[in-house]
Write an enzyme that holds these catalytic residues in place. Structure first.
Site, PDB file in Angstrom:
ATOM      1  N   SER A  17       0.909  -1.092   0.027  1.00  0.00           N
ATOM      2  CA  SER A  17      -0.051  -0.061  -0.019  1.00  0.00           C
ATOM      3  C   SER A  17       0.767   1.371  -0.007  1.00  0.00           C
ATOM      4  O   SER A  17       2.143   1.184   0.384  1.00  0.00           O
ATOM      5  CB  SER A  17      -0.702  -0.153   1.204  1.00  0.00           C
ATOM      6  OG  SER A  17       0.002   0.216   2.485  1.00  0.00           O
ATOM      7  N   ASP A  25      -0.668  -1.457  -4.449  1.00  0.00           N
ATOM      8  CA  ASP A  25      -2.074  -1.805  -3.776  1.00  0.00           C
ATOM      9  C   ASP A  25      -2.721  -0.418  -3.361  1.00  0.00           C
ATOM     10  O   ASP A  25      -2.345   0.539  -2.693  1.00  0.00           O
ATOM     11  CB  ASP A  25      -1.954  -2.565  -2.592  1.00  0.00           C
ATOM     12  CG  ASP A  25      -3.360  -3.101  -2.446  1.00  0.00           C
ATOM     13  OD1 ASP A  25      -4.116  -3.289  -3.016  1.00  0.00           O
ATOM     14  OD2 ASP A  25      -3.414  -3.657  -1.001  1.00  0.00           O
ATOM     15  N   GLY A  76      -9.864  -6.427   6.055  1.00  0.00           N
ATOM     16  CA  GLY A  76      -9.800  -6.570   7.437  1.00  0.00           C
ATOM     17  C   GLY A  76     -10.553  -7.966   7.710  1.00  0.00           C
ATOM     18  O   GLY A  76     -10.543  -8.706   6.967  1.00  0.00           O
ATOM     19  N   GLY A 112      -9.547  -8.267   0.072  1.00  0.00           N
ATOM     20  CA  GLY A 112     -10.136  -8.665   1.425  1.00  0.00           C
ATOM     21  C   GLY A 112     -10.163 -10.347   1.289  1.00  0.00           C
ATOM     22  O   GLY A 112     -11.014 -10.776   1.928  1.00  0.00           O
ATOM     23  N   ASN A 126      -6.117 -10.939  -2.948  1.00  0.00           N
ATOM     24  CA  ASN A 126      -5.178 -10.219  -1.959  1.00  0.00           C
ATOM     25  C   ASN A 126      -5.219 -10.555  -0.532  1.00  0.00           C
ATOM     26  O   ASN A 126      -6.321 -10.813  -0.073  1.00  0.00           O
ATOM     27  CB  ASN A 126      -5.666  -8.817  -2.097  1.00  0.00           C
ATOM     28  CG  ASN A 126      -5.326  -8.116  -3.483  1.00  0.00           C
ATOM     29  OD1 ASN A 126      -4.832  -8.725  -4.398  1.00  0.00           O
ATOM     30  ND2 ASN A 126      -5.758  -6.762  -3.608  1.00  0.00           N
ATOM     31  N   ASN A 133      -3.553  -9.566   3.210  1.00  0.00           N
ATOM     32  CA  ASN A 133      -2.916  -8.725   4.071  1.00  0.00           C
ATOM     33  C   ASN A 133      -2.953  -8.975   5.578  1.00  0.00           C
ATOM     34  O   ASN A 133      -2.063  -9.442   6.238  1.00  0.00           O
ATOM     35  CB  ASN A 133      -3.157  -7.261   4.077  1.00  0.00           C
ATOM     36  CG  ASN A 133      -2.386  -6.327   4.694  1.00  0.00           C
ATOM     37  OD1 ASN A 133      -1.307  -6.626   5.074  1.00  0.00           O
ATOM     38  ND2 ASN A 133      -2.970  -5.115   4.865  1.00  0.00           N
TER      39      ASN A 133
HETATM   40  P1  13P Z   1      -7.190  -8.115   3.622  1.00  0.00           P
HETATM   41  O1  13P Z   1      -6.718  -7.067   4.624  1.00  0.00           O
HETATM   42  O2  13P Z   1      -8.482  -8.385   4.447  1.00  0.00           O
HETATM   43  O3  13P Z   1      -6.341  -9.557   3.722  1.00  0.00           O
HETATM   44  O4  13P Z   1      -7.404  -7.445   2.535  1.00  0.00           O
HETATM   45  C1  13P Z   1      -5.938  -7.358   1.745  1.00  0.00           C
HETATM   46  C2  13P Z   1      -6.277  -6.460   0.451  1.00  0.00           C
HETATM   47  O5  13P Z   1      -7.206  -6.558  -0.396  1.00  0.00           O
HETATM   48  C3  13P Z   1      -5.293  -5.495  -0.170  1.00  0.00           C
HETATM   49  O6  13P Z   1      -5.824  -4.802  -1.048  1.00  0.00           O
END
Ligand code: 13P
Length: 288
Positions: free
Chosen positions: A50, A85, A179, A209, A230, A232
């Site tokens: 990001s 991102d 999240g 997400g 994705n 994170n």
């Molecule tokens: P999460 O944090 O829910 O895994 O989502 C990651 C994401 O979509 C980054 O753009």
């Protein structure tokens, strides 16, 4: 191996009905841990940052240098794309300049006309250098990097308009949330996903997400055109849990257990293990 554009690996995944994982990184050691996982899984993969994470790491150029040097020093042989991102217009331009091989321009908060105009400019610039581009239509729910969007379902007609500009893969809201998912989450909206797939003539779709979406839902989404997932939050949770356990067990009090190389190792190992697990779950393992 040099960094590659994400287009070829995603097109291949799209045709082969699996998904390329896109892991968000936050620092040198996360990058190292992710690379170790994708190499072990033999998975073509995307490492993304990001804008906030890039700033934390010392800037976009620093991210390019860290990833390029680690690929070299770790002897990484699987294809890796470096992706921005949720890029802003200026952020995406800067990343194109300094060596990212893929960028997302997220104009989803603009009115559709402005999203079109800005997406077009980024597409022309990026494609002239062989860099792949992701654009977004309709916000993805939840909060990321302090930016909150209400998770709408993307409008298929707007998806078509943006996809027709020539984007390589399209992020579209289908009930997914950045999240942790709340206990009462309704799940992915497959009807809307099918409508979007039809509207954009089966162009690859990105599932934001990805953390915590049950694998059966991810698999169904892949049959409906999702080719990039994705991740994170899940890596952050794994890292935090392993670090907490190490401290709670008092290991930081033993010997030189407080040495950061020891203190943080369980967290980094947990990231690597999760990366391997997700590559297997999404079907990208063994595809490099
Ligand atoms: P999460 O944090 O829910 O895994 O989502 C990651 C994401 O979509 C980054 O753009």
């Amino acid at each position: 191996m040099a960094l590659v554009s994400a287009k070829e690996m995603i097109d291949k995944a799209h045709a082969g009905h699996y998904a390329i994982p896109a892991f968000n990184t936050n620092n040198l050691e996360w990058t190292k841990s992710i690379l170790a996982g994708i190499q072990e899984a033999n998975s073509p993969s995307i490492i993304q940052v990001s804008e906030g994470a890039a700033k934390y790491m010392g800037g976009y150029k620093m991210v390019v240098d860290i990833l390029t040097d680690l690929i070299d020093s770790m002897g990484i042989t699987v294809p890796v794309a470096l992706h921005l991102d949720h890029g802003t217009f200026d952020g995406a331009k800067k990343c194109i300049e300094v060596g990212f091989t893929s960028v997302m321009f997220d104009g989803s908060h603009f009115a559709i006309d402005e999203n079109i105009a800005k997406s077009k400019e980024i597409l022309e610039l990026a494609h002239s250098k062989g860099i792949s581009v992701e654009c977004e239509v309709g916000g993805i729910g939840g909060t990321e990097d302090g930016v909150t969007s209400n998770g709408e379902l993307a409008d298929p007609a707007e998806c078509k308009t943006i996809a027709d500009l020539g984007v390589d893969f399209l992020a579209a809201g289908i009930g997914n949330i950045h999240g942790k998912y709340p206990a009462n989450w309704a799940g992915l909206n497959f009807d809307r996903l099918a409508e979007i797939k039809a509207a954009i003539n089966d162009k690859p779709i990105v599932l934001h997400g990805g953390s915590g979406i049950p694998f059966d839902q991810v698999h169904k989404a892949v049959t409906l055109g999702v080719s990039k997932v994705n991740i994170n939050t899940e890596l952050q949770l794994e890292f935090a849990a392993a670090t907490r356990k190490y401290i709670e067990e008092g290991k930081d009090q033993e010997g030189k257990g407080y040495d950061p190389r020891k203190l943080l190792k369980p967290g980094f190992d947990a990231i690597t293990a999760k990366v391997v697990e997700l590559c297997k779950a999404y079907g990208s393992a063994g595809q490099a």
